[in-house]
Design a protein around this motif. Structure first.
Motif, PDB file in Angstrom:
ATOM      1  N   ILE A   1      -5.239  -3.415  -4.923  1.00  0.00           N
ATOM      2  CA  ILE A   1      -4.337  -2.438  -4.668  1.00  0.00           C
ATOM      3  C   ILE A   1      -4.833  -1.083  -3.841  1.00  0.00           C
ATOM      4  O   ILE A   1      -3.858  -0.458  -2.981  1.00  0.00           O
ATOM      5  N   HIS A   2      -6.049  -0.626  -3.905  1.00  0.00           N
ATOM      6  CA  HIS A   2      -6.807  -0.090  -3.031  1.00  0.00           C
ATOM      7  C   HIS A   2      -6.532  -0.256  -1.537  1.00  0.00           C
ATOM      8  O   HIS A   2      -5.904   0.684  -0.973  1.00  0.00           O
ATOM      9  N   HIS A   3      -6.744  -1.443  -1.332  1.00  0.00           N
ATOM     10  CA  HIS A   3      -6.602  -1.801   0.383  1.00  0.00           C
ATOM     11  C   HIS A   3      -5.188  -1.827   0.846  1.00  0.00           C
ATOM     12  O   HIS A   3      -4.857  -1.559   1.897  1.00  0.00           O
ATOM     13  N   PHE A   4      -4.203  -2.837  -0.128  1.00  0.00           N
ATOM     14  CA  PHE A   4      -3.053  -2.910   0.637  1.00  0.00           C
ATOM     15  C   PHE A   4      -2.046  -2.006   0.117  1.00  0.00           C
ATOM     16  O   PHE A   4      -0.703  -2.171   0.462  1.00  0.00           O
ATOM     17  N   GLY A   5      -2.243  -1.005  -0.850  1.00  0.00           N
ATOM     18  CA  GLY A   5      -1.441  -0.027  -1.290  1.00  0.00           C
ATOM     19  C   GLY A   5      -1.676   1.272  -0.808  1.00  0.00           C
ATOM     20  O   GLY A   5      -1.134   2.163  -0.073  1.00  0.00           O
ATOM     21  N   PHE A   6      -2.700   1.770  -1.715  1.00  0.00           N
ATOM     22  CA  PHE A   6      -3.163   3.208  -1.801  1.00  0.00           C
ATOM     23  C   PHE A   6      -3.607   3.851  -0.411  1.00  0.00           C
ATOM     24  O   PHE A   6      -3.293   4.981  -0.180  1.00  0.00           O
ATOM     25  N   LEU A   7      -4.400   2.784   0.334  1.00  0.00           N
ATOM     26  CA  LEU A   7      -4.955   3.476   1.407  1.00  0.00           C
ATOM     27  C   LEU A   7      -3.959   3.805   2.466  1.00  0.00           C
ATOM     28  O   LEU A   7      -4.101   4.760   3.372  1.00  0.00           O
ATOM     29  N   LYS A   8      -2.595   3.009   2.606  1.00  0.00           N
ATOM     30  CA  LYS A   8      -1.609   3.509   3.275  1.00  0.00           C
ATOM     31  C   LYS A   8      -1.116   4.561   2.939  1.00  0.00           C
ATOM     32  O   LYS A   8      -0.677   5.565   3.792  1.00  0.00           O
ATOM     33  N   ILE A   9      -0.986   5.087   1.777  1.00  0.00           N
ATOM     34  CA  ILE A   9      -0.558   6.347   1.433  1.00  0.00           C
ATOM     35  C   ILE A   9      -1.578   7.535   1.723  1.00  0.00           C
ATOM     36  O   ILE A   9      -1.026   8.485   2.198  1.00  0.00           O
ATOM     37  N   VAL A  10      -2.717   7.258   1.444  1.00  0.00           N
ATOM     38  CA  VAL A  10      -3.882   8.263   1.827  1.00  0.00           C
ATOM     39  C   VAL A  10      -3.567   8.535   3.368  1.00  0.00           C
ATOM     40  O   VAL A  10      -3.695   9.601   3.742  1.00  0.00           O
ATOM     41  N   ASP A  11      -3.575   7.190   3.952  1.00  0.00           N
ATOM     42  CA  ASP A  11      -3.495   7.745   5.700  1.00  0.00           C
ATOM     43  C   ASP A  11      -2.142   8.301   5.930  1.00  0.00           C
ATOM     44  O   ASP A  11      -2.271   9.016   7.043  1.00  0.00           O
ATOM     45  N   LYS A  12      -1.375   7.948   5.299  1.00  0.00           N
ATOM     46  CA  LYS A  12      -0.017   8.703   5.738  1.00  0.00           C
ATOM     47  C   LYS A  12       0.095   9.905   5.608  1.00  0.00           C
ATOM     48  O   LYS A  12       0.343  11.018   6.160  1.00  0.00           O
TER      49      LYS A  12
END
Length: 155
Positions: free
Chosen positions: A68-79
Motif C-alpha cells: 500500500i505504501h509503495h504502490f498507493g500512498f507514495l504517489k499521493i505524497v509525491d503529488k
C-alpha cells in the motif's frame, strides 16, 4: 474598485496562512496521527480475539502495508509535495491537501465507520486497519524527511 480591493485585502489578512514547511509538517503529522488511530483500532480488536497468531497477522499486515505504501500512498505524497514545494508565498493552512483529497478523506471516513459497524469479523478488519495504518506512517516519513531538509537549508 478601491472598496472591493480593500475588502479583499482585509479578508486575505484573516486567512490562516503558513509557509510550505508548515504545510509539509502538518501533512506528515496528520498522516502519522491517522496511522496511529488505525493501528489502535487494530490492536484493540486483536486484543479481544482469542486463539490468534498475532505474529501471523502482523506479518500479513506488514507485507500489505509495504505494498500500500509503495504502490498507493507514495504517489499521493509525491503529488502533494510537487504541489507544495514550488510555493514561495504563504498558503492557507488547509492547503496541505487539494480539495479532491478532502473529498477522498470524507469518503474513506464514512467507509471506515460503515465497515466498523458491519458484520465483518473484526479479525479481518484488524489486518486491513493495521496495514493501512502502517502504510500511512511509512509514507509520512517522506513528508517529515522533506520538512527536516528544509529546516537544514534555513540554518
Amino acid at each position: 474598485m478601491d472598496k472591493n480591493y480593500c475588502m479583499i485585502n482585509k479578508l486575505n489578512k484573516l486567512k490562516p496562512a503558513v509557509d510550505k514547511r508548515a504545510l509539509i509538517l502538518i501533512a506528515g503529522s496528520i498522516w502519522i496521527c491517522s496511522g496511529i488511530m488505525l493501528l489502535s483500532f487494530s490492536y484493540y480488536w486483536l486484543r479481544e480475539s482469542k486463539n490468534i497468531s498475532y505474529w501471523l497477522i502482523a506479518g500479513i499486515a506488514f507485507i500489505l502495508a509495504l505494498l500500500i505504501h509503495h504502490f498507493g500512498f507514495l504517489k499521493i505524497v509525491d503529488k502533494n509535495l510537487r504541489r507544495l514545494l514550488p510555493a514561495e508565498e504563504k498558503k492557507c493552512i488547509f492547503s496541505f491537501m487539494d480539495w479532491k483529497s478532502y473529498l477522498n478523506v470524507v469518503v474513506m471516513a464514512f467507509l471506515g465507520i460503515f465497515v466498523r459497524h458491519s458484520s465483518i469479523p473484526k479479525i479481518y478488519l484488524s489486518v486491513i486497519y493495521a496495514a493501512i495504518g502502517m502504510a500511512l506512517i511509512l509514507s509520512s516519513v517522506r513528508y517529515i524527511r522533506i520538512f527536516l531538509c528544509h529546516l537544514k537549508k534555513e540554518d
